[in-house]
Write a protein that holds these residues in place. Structure first.
Motif, PDB file in Angstrom:
ATOM      1  N   ARG A   1      29.933  12.667  30.623  1.00 14.65           N
ATOM      2  CA  ARG A   1      29.876  13.205  29.530  1.00 14.65           C
ATOM      3  C   ARG A   1      28.711  14.076  28.917  1.00 14.65           C
ATOM      4  O   ARG A   1      28.483  13.744  27.461  1.00 14.65           O
ATOM      5  CB  ARG A   1      29.819  11.544  28.321  1.00 14.65           C
ATOM      6  N   LEU A   2      27.331  13.841  29.464  1.00 12.45           N
ATOM      7  CA  LEU A   2      26.567  15.088  28.501  1.00 12.45           C
ATOM      8  C   LEU A   2      27.044  16.420  28.796  1.00 12.45           C
ATOM      9  O   LEU A   2      27.505  17.581  29.832  1.00 12.45           O
ATOM     10  CB  LEU A   2      25.500  15.266  30.022  1.00 12.45           C
ATOM     11  N   PRO A   3      26.427  16.971  27.764  1.00 11.68           N
ATOM     12  CA  PRO A   3      27.193  18.632  28.089  1.00 11.68           C
ATOM     13  C   PRO A   3      26.661  19.496  29.386  1.00 11.68           C
ATOM     14  O   PRO A   3      24.849  19.634  29.507  1.00 11.68           O
ATOM     15  CB  PRO A   3      27.006  19.032  26.545  1.00 11.68           C
ATOM     16  N   ALA A   4      26.843  20.327  29.389  1.00 17.80           N
ATOM     17  CA  ALA A   4      27.232  21.084  30.731  1.00 17.80           C
ATOM     18  C   ALA A   4      25.369  21.603  30.356  1.00 17.80           C
ATOM     19  O   ALA A   4      24.819  21.795  30.791  1.00 17.80           O
ATOM     20  CB  ALA A   4      27.284  22.353  31.723  1.00 17.80           C
ATOM     21  N   PRO A   5      25.447  22.700  29.077  1.00 27.62           N
ATOM     22  CA  PRO A   5      24.201  23.021  28.952  1.00 27.62           C
ATOM     23  C   PRO A   5      22.744  22.798  28.905  1.00 27.62           C
ATOM     24  O   PRO A   5      22.251  22.629  29.151  1.00 27.62           O
ATOM     25  CB  PRO A   5      24.779  23.935  27.623  1.00 27.62           C
ATOM     26  N   VAL A   6      22.693  21.380  28.625  1.00 26.14           N
ATOM     27  CA  VAL A   6      21.862  20.075  28.679  1.00 26.14           C
ATOM     28  C   VAL A   6      21.661  20.190  30.082  1.00 26.14           C
ATOM     29  O   VAL A   6      20.170  19.946  29.565  1.00 26.14           O
ATOM     30  CB  VAL A   6      22.526  18.995  27.961  1.00 26.14           C
ATOM     31  N   SER A   7      22.091  20.150  30.550  1.00 28.58           N
ATOM     32  CA  SER A   7      21.832  19.977  32.577  1.00 28.58           C
ATOM     33  C   SER A   7      21.477  21.168  32.748  1.00 28.58           C
ATOM     34  O   SER A   7      20.651  20.938  33.519  1.00 28.58           O
ATOM     35  CB  SER A   7      23.008  19.188  33.361  1.00 28.58           C
ATOM     36  N   VAL A   8      22.187  22.435  32.616  1.00 33.55           N
ATOM     37  CA  VAL A   8      21.386  23.442  32.601  1.00 33.55           C
ATOM     38  C   VAL A   8      19.832  24.043  31.978  1.00 33.55           C
ATOM     39  O   VAL A   8      19.378  24.790  33.017  1.00 33.55           O
ATOM     40  CB  VAL A   8      22.453  24.849  32.254  1.00 33.55           C
ATOM     41  N   ILE A   9      19.890  24.113  30.989  1.00 29.16           N
ATOM     42  CA  ILE A   9      18.262  24.120  30.399  1.00 29.16           C
ATOM     43  C   ILE A   9      17.299  23.833  31.294  1.00 29.16           C
ATOM     44  O   ILE A   9      16.723  24.998  31.333  1.00 29.16           O
ATOM     45  CB  ILE A   9      18.877  23.394  28.557  1.00 29.16           C
ATOM     46  N   PRO A  10      16.795  22.966  31.723  1.00 27.73           N
ATOM     47  CA  PRO A  10      16.357  22.162  32.639  1.00 27.73           C
ATOM     48  C   PRO A  10      16.406  23.694  33.998  1.00 27.73           C
ATOM     49  O   PRO A  10      14.661  23.253  34.211  1.00 27.73           O
ATOM     50  CB  PRO A  10      15.919  21.231  33.109  1.00 27.73           C
ATOM     51  N   VAL A  11      17.447  23.974  34.509  1.00 27.96           N
ATOM     52  CA  VAL A  11      17.222  24.545  35.469  1.00 27.96           C
ATOM     53  C   VAL A  11      16.508  26.293  35.203  1.00 27.96           C
ATOM     54  O   VAL A  11      15.574  26.722  35.653  1.00 27.96           O
ATOM     55  CB  VAL A  11      18.500  24.448  35.878  1.00 27.96           C
ATOM     56  N   LEU A  12      16.487  26.289  33.526  1.00 26.63           N
ATOM     57  CA  LEU A  12      16.063  27.747  34.054  1.00 26.63           C
ATOM     58  C   LEU A  12      14.733  28.081  33.648  1.00 26.63           C
ATOM     59  O   LEU A  12      13.497  28.822  33.903  1.00 26.63           O
ATOM     60  CB  LEU A  12      16.564  27.987  31.400  1.00 26.63           C
ATOM     61  N   PHE A  13      14.072  26.885  33.395  1.00 27.93           N
ATOM     62  CA  PHE A  13      12.198  26.905  33.463  1.00 27.93           C
ATOM     63  C   PHE A  13      12.092  27.297  35.016  1.00 27.93           C
ATOM     64  O   PHE A  13      11.424  27.964  35.404  1.00 27.93           O
ATOM     65  CB  PHE A  13      11.866  25.728  33.293  1.00 27.93           C
ATOM     66  N   ILE A  14      12.874  27.077  36.039  1.00 28.49           N
ATOM     67  CA  ILE A  14      12.582  27.410  36.717  1.00 28.49           C
ATOM     68  C   ILE A  14      12.989  28.352  38.204  1.00 28.49           C
ATOM     69  O   ILE A  14      12.820  29.146  38.188  1.00 28.49           O
ATOM     70  CB  ILE A  14      13.197  26.110  38.263  1.00 28.49           C
ATOM     71  N   PHE A  15      14.186  28.721  37.441  1.00 25.60           N
ATOM     72  CA  PHE A  15      15.204  30.022  38.191  1.00 25.60           C
ATOM     73  C   PHE A  15      14.778  31.213  37.133  1.00 25.60           C
ATOM     74  O   PHE A  15      15.391  32.079  38.307  1.00 25.60           O
ATOM     75  CB  PHE A  15      16.600  29.773  37.860  1.00 25.60           C
ATOM     76  N   ALA A  16      14.578  30.754  36.017  1.00 23.95           N
ATOM     77  CA  ALA A  16      14.100  32.603  34.458  1.00 23.95           C
ATOM     78  C   ALA A  16      13.230  33.449  35.446  1.00 23.95           C
ATOM     79  O   ALA A  16      12.294  32.660  35.836  1.00 23.95           O
ATOM     80  CB  ALA A  16      13.671  31.654  33.466  1.00 23.95           C
ATOM     81  N   PRO A  17      13.837  34.802  35.335  1.00 20.93           N
ATOM     82  CA  PRO A  17      12.177  35.462  35.850  1.00 20.93           C
ATOM     83  C   PRO A  17      11.299  35.365  34.602  1.00 20.93           C
ATOM     84  O   PRO A  17      10.864  36.884  34.834  1.00 20.93           O
ATOM     85  CB  PRO A  17      13.569  37.032  35.414  1.00 20.93           C
ATOM     86  N   GLY A  18      10.605  34.271  34.254  1.00 23.44           N
ATOM     87  CA  GLY A  18       9.457  34.634  33.924  1.00 23.44           C
ATOM     88  C   GLY A  18       8.605  35.292  34.107  1.00 23.44           C
ATOM     89  O   GLY A  18       7.624  35.960  34.253  1.00 23.44           O
ATOM     90  N   SER A  19       8.019  34.471  35.558  1.00 25.66           N
ATOM     91  CA  SER A  19       6.981  35.380  36.942  1.00 25.66           C
ATOM     92  C   SER A  19       7.293  36.764  37.102  1.00 25.66           C
ATOM     93  O   SER A  19       6.106  37.283  36.763  1.00 25.66           O
ATOM     94  CB  SER A  19       6.966  34.471  37.893  1.00 25.66           C
ATOM     95  N   SER A  20       8.316  36.989  37.721  1.00 25.31           N
ATOM     96  CA  SER A  20       8.718  38.714  37.735  1.00 25.31           C
ATOM     97  C   SER A  20       8.311  39.295  37.035  1.00 25.31           C
ATOM     98  O   SER A  20       7.842  40.105  36.523  1.00 25.31           O
ATOM     99  CB  SER A  20      10.058  38.599  37.911  1.00 25.31           C
TER     100      SER A  20
END
Length: 258
Positions: free
Chosen positions: A233-252
């Motif tokens: 019962r945890l909203p999906a965006p809450v679970s996805v947000i931490p993944v953005l720190f790892i997958f998001a193209p910041g280093s690129s």
């Protein structure tokens, strides 16, 4: 070892900005401190490796300042019809990446002067000055060289070494500890899928372009996030947000500026 030596200086940079009540200076002081310290650490811990191995030491401490999430949310807002807000976020992400790259390069000049003339895979023999005094901007073509210990395989690195990173990302976005199980699982699944497509696939089996690798990892993580929402019962965006720190193209984004 290198990252452990660098981290205290990054923490001191944070604390200095807080003590001076100038948190906005973190975007300048943190990359500057990393640029100063990494070449020093590298000279004593590189063990003969190529200079491209400095990039994990650079981007690890800089993780929460990378503009990847800003870029992702900007693109999403444009897709949802909010062109002004989305474009503003994208411009902010570009400026943030430029600041990080600039102050990293400035700090690098203290102890990284002419470092590339000795430690590149193809040393810039005879080249001095600006060309040989910039941080490396290319990831290593061989992420797991033969010189690594036998246990240092991609499943071990992705599945075990990334656990602290995953947990710290959860803490950074203030998710309560009692709710960590679902988002942690989402992050681990995404990381393992990305690791498999990057390091396990070969031209004869399932090799994909980088953009497809990221897409498959994002699909896997989002699918698990939807399952977590049904079960926990945890909203999906809450679970996805931490993944953005790892997958998001910041280093690129930062590397493209360098």
């Amino acid at each position: 070892l290198g990252a452990a030596c660098i981290s205290p200086f990054v923490v001191l940079s944070y604390r200095a900005c807080r003590a001076m009540e100038t948190p906005y200076l973190e975007q300048w002081l943190v990359p500057f401190a990393i640029g100063v310290v990494v070449p020093v650490v590298w000279r004593f811990t590189n063990n003969g490796q190529d200079l491209c191995h400095t990039l994990p030491q650079v981007f690890g401490p800089m993780l929460i300042h990378l503009p990847g999430a800003e870029i992702v949310w900007g693109a999403m807002e444009i897709m949802m019809g909010s062109a002004v807000h989305g474009a503003t976020r994208l411009v902010k992400g570009l400026m943030q990446a430029t600041q990080l790259a600039f102050f990293l390069a400035v700090g690098w000049q203290f102890f990284g002067r002419n470092l590339a003339s000795s430690w590149l895979a193809e040393p810039l023999t005879g080249d001095k000055g600006a060309v040989a005094s910039l941080p490396d901007s290319q990831w290593c073509p061989e992420p797991f060289p033969a010189s690594n210990p036998d246990y240092m395989t991609w499943p071990f690195v992705v599945g075990v070494y990334n656990i602290p990173l995953n947990l710290l990302c959860l803490a950074n976005v203030h998710i309560p500890v009692r709710d960590w199980a679902g988002p942690f699982l989402v992050g681990q699944v995404g990381l393992i899928v990305l690791g498999f497509t990057q390091f396990q696939c070969t031209p004869d089996t399932c090799q994909f372009p980088a953009i497809i690798q990221n897409f498959l990892a994002a699909v896997a993580a989002t699918t698990v996030a939807m399952i977590v929402e049904l079960v926990q019962r945890l909203p999906a965006p809450v679970s996805v947000i931490p993944v953005l720190f790892i997958f998001a193209p910041g280093s690129s984004a930062v590397l493209s500026v360098l």
